[in-house]
Structures are given as C-alpha cells and as structure tokens.
Design an enzyme around this catalytic site. Structure first.
Site, mmCIF file in Angstrom:
data_model
loop_
_atom_site.group_PDB
_atom_site.id
_atom_site.type_symbol
_atom_site.label_atom_id
_atom_site.label_comp_id
_atom_site.label_asym_id
_atom_site.label_seq_id
_atom_site.Cartn_x
_atom_site.Cartn_y
_atom_site.Cartn_z
ATOM 1 C CG ASP B 12 -28.757 -16.968 25.103
ATOM 2 O OD1 ASP B 12 -29.795 -16.560 25.660
ATOM 3 O OD2 ASP B 12 -28.319 -18.128 25.253
ATOM 4 C CG ASP B 131 -31.747 -21.682 34.868
ATOM 5 O OD1 ASP B 131 -32.640 -21.368 34.042
ATOM 6 O OD2 ASP B 131 -30.653 -21.102 34.926
#
Lengths: 214, 253
Positions: B12, B131
C-alpha cells in the site's frame, strides 16, 4: 564490449507503445549503451535495434507505421544489422495478426499468422519454461530458466525453412494449451514472445547474450 | 501445464511511501516502496503489486515517480491499482512503467471503462480487482463491496466477474473482505467459485497467515497468490511460501 572497448549501442524504438523504461534499464544492465528514441536515423545507425510492443496487434502496427518503423527494420535487416522484437514487437514481424476476428497485415519478415492461444486460461500470464535448441545463442546459460509471458496471441506455426547457405533459423518453443513460438533467432532478426526485461536475472542474461553479438 | 504459480507481495503506497507497517531487517528505508520492491525481487517474488491509497491529487503525482523508479530497478512485472478512473490514468501508469493496471470501483460505477481500457491497451494489462463479501443477497452467495469492504453493492461477485471478462478484463484479483485480516487462510470457496466462472487468470488475496495457507488456494483454482502484511512484518519470506508450495506439489519458479 566490442573490440574497440566501447559498449554496443542499442536504440529502443520509441513509438508510443507501453512500458519501455524497463527495456532501457534492463539493456543497460546487460551491458549496452542505450538510447530511447523514435528518430529513424538514430535507429538505423545503432549497433542493435530493439522493437518493443504492448497492446493490440493493429494498434501496434499503426503506431509503428506512423514512425515508418517497418522501413527502418527492413533496411537494417537488408544490411545484416541486428534487430530484436519483444512481445507484440515479435508478433508484428509475421505476415498477419488475427485479433477478435480482425485481420491486420504485419511486417511480413516471417511467414505465418499470429492468432489466439487455445488454452483453458487466457491470457497466458506468468513465468513459463521454454525449449531452446542446442545451438541457441540467446538462451546460452539460461535454457532451463523461466521467463515472464503476458499475452493472448502468438505465432503457433513456423513455415520458413533454411535454404542454400543460410543458417537454419533457431526456434524456441513454449507451451500454453498448445505449442507456440517463444523466440526466434533468424540471422540478424531475433525476437521473444516473453519479456526478457521483466524476467529477472535470466532475462538480463538473455539480453546480454544478444548485446554481446552486436 | 508448466506455468508456475505466482507469489505476489502487495504494497500500500501513499505520497510515495509505504503506509502499512513494514518490519524488515537491514533495510535502509523501510518506507521506500522501491527499496521494498527490490527486496521482494531478491526474495524471488514473481510480480509486485502497488495499491495506491492516496487521498489527494498532489500525492498521486508521487505515485508515478515511485512506479518509474521501481520499473527501472526491479526487473519483474509491476501491477499498480487504486484510484484508476479513466483510460488516461491507465496510459499514464503504463507510461510510467507499470505492466498491468488494477481497476476496481470506477469499473463498478461505469462498466464500459473495462471495454475502453481493453480496446486501447489490450486485455492483458487490465486486472479487475474485486473486494468480495459473503452475503445471502447475492445468488452466488458473494457480493461485491466498495470502500474497503464497508459498503455492499447490488452486484453479485460471480456475475460481475463474468461480465468484466466479457468486457475485456485480462485477470481477476479476488480479495475476500471476510478473510482479510483474519490470518486464518484464503476463502477457498470464493476462489473456487470465481475459478469456475473465469477463463482468465485468478489471483487469490485475503487471509494468508501461514505458509501452509497458500497451497490450498492454488488447489482451489488460483493462478497466483497475493499477500501483504505477512511479508511486510517479516513473518515469512517469499522463498518460504514457495518452498511450502513446492512441498505441496505446486509448480513455482
């Protein structure tokens, strides 16, 4: 390194296709003096010319024609000057590409067509093995390594035979569903369907094998 | 089939820095994505994924620099996702050195984006990120979420995967919101359900907590396995995951 102590000069043809930074840096790591340019004179003069290519066959051909890349490649080959095509830069060397039912003329340096891989899972993405011939120069020292592929289409036949005094083309095959050409070494014209610049140390070694022959 | 199963670490990134805890020994700068990507390359990573969690436009510009610097030093494929909204975003990422681009919520909001990207750059650059959460509201039992799993959409995850492939997605990155952070293993039923519906490669994500968790995901149908924190906090190396996979009979590089 050449006899005069100078690193071989390589032009990576810049004609607006995909990721070329890795190709430049990987060729530098392989010992070449690299320039990224779309300039035809520079591309003609260099010891070696690399033709990258990412995207649809028709789009790559269109972009290549916009800089008259086919003419540069043809002239270099006529003079025996080395050219290396990578991924779609290999595919456009064949006569024709067939994508989503659309037929596009290629540069026709080699006969045959590029068509969709027949496999349960396409695109073919990942690190695969290759079958390189004993006398391959490109795969010297790395024939048992894996190389990174990312493509849905490939040349799956080879019809050009050696004739007369010409050396037979050296063909490297890989398999994903069916057999396809992973690399071709044909006189001054070489090409890989995989990305040597994305294939870690093995890829750098392969590029080094090409650079040393310049 | 001789294709190796890929092991992919995911970082990230925001404002040019790695934003989740990294706990490596001997790193000059543990917050430098380039340095970390190089470390994973040395460990044998088959690919590196950056997820841009940037909040502002200013910060986003630094992401392109990070991508460029990584592509120039790390000679394995680089996938970049997060905040990709247009073909121009894709062009800029590819031009900076990304090999593949992940698309998530923008494609949910406007599915034609998938067609546009595939038409211009080819299916092989387009990774559709999903997701996914278990929900009785979806026919398949799996629903697509946004905002990191906090908001459920009306999309059935399996139906959406099929549609995206039809439109030109070249790969599916399937992240289980239920399994994410549990460290109890991948959601194998989700992986199997997506595999059954997918003609493109499937990357399994979410839930890895031990090296033994990876082989079952492959057996469930994953072509690649992705993890973040277990690599960043030094619990396991890419090499250890690969050895565990190999011991389970999975082909790796």
């Amino acid at each position: 390194m050449r006899a005069d102590g100078r690193a071989p000069s390589v032009v990576v043809l810049d004609y607006g296709t995909g990721n070329v930074h890795s190709a430049v840096k990987a060729l530098e790591a392989a010992g070449a003096d690299v320039e990224l340019t779309g300039d035809r004179a520079r591309a003609m003069e260099a010891d070696g010319l690399v033709v990258p290519g990412v995207g649809a066959f028709a789009a790559v051909m269109g972009a290549l024609e916009a800089v008259r890349g086919g003419e540069v490649i043809g002239r270099r080959l006529a003079g025996g000057r080395p050219v290396l095509g990578i991924c779609v830069g290999m595919q456009v060397l064949f006569e024709e590409g067939v994508e989503r039912g659309q037929r596009t003329r290629g540069l026709g340096e080699w006969p045959g067509e590029v068509r969709l891989l027949e496999a349960p899972v396409v695109p073919h993405i990942g690190w695969n093995t290759v079958e390189a011939p004993e006398d391959s120069v490109l795969f010297e020292g790395v024939r048992d390594e894996r190389f990174y592929f990312v493509h849905s289409y490939a040349a799956q036949d080879w019809t050009l035979e050696a004739s007369g005094r010409r050396a037979a083309p050296r063909l490297t095959w890989a398999e994903h569903g069916s057999r396809f050409l992973a690399a071709v070494e044909n006189g001054p014209l070489s090409a890989t369907q995989f990305h040597p610049e994305k294939s870690g140390h093995a890829g750098i070694r392969l590029l080094g094998n090409w650079v040393r022959g310049l | 089939m001789t294709l190796a199963v890929r092991v992919i670490p995911c970082l990230d990134v925001a404002g040019g820095r790695v934003v989740k805890g990294v706990n490596f020994q001997n790193l000059r700068d543990a917050g430098d994505p380039v340095e970390l990507a190089r470390r994973y390359f040395e460990q044998g990573a088959d690919e590196v994924t950056f997820l841009d969690v940037t909040a502002t436009v200013d910060e986003r510009a630094t992401t392109y620099e990070v991508v460029r610097a990584t592509a120039e030093q790390v000679f394995i494929p680089l996938t970049v996702g997060g905040g990709v909204r247009s073909t121009e975003d894709v062009a800029r990422l590819l031009g900076s050195g990304a090999d593949k681009v992940g698309v998530n919520s923008a494609a949910i909001a406007r599915p034609a984006l998938v067609d546009e990207i595939a038409d211009r750059f080819g299916a092989q650059v387009l990774v559709l990120s999903l997701d996914v959460k278990r929900s009785p509201r979806a026919a398949s039992g799996f629903v697509v979420t946004t905002h990191g799993g906090r908001r459920e959409t009306d999309l059935d995850a399996i139906a959406w995967a099929r549609e995206a492939i039809e439109r030109g997605a070249g790969e599916l990155l399937v992240n289980s919101i239920d399994a994410d952070g549990t460290r109890s293993g991948f959601d194998l039923e989700l992986v199997a359900a997506v595999r059954a519906a997918s003609s493109v490669p499937v990357v399994a994500s979410g839930g890895a907590g031990a090296v033994e968790h990876f082989a079952p995901a492959v057996r469930a149908g994953a072509d690649a396995v992705l993890a973040a924190s277990v690599f960043h906090n030094g619990e396991m190396t890419i090499g250890e995951v690969k050895r565990s996979l190999a011991a389970a009979g999975v082909t790796t590089r």
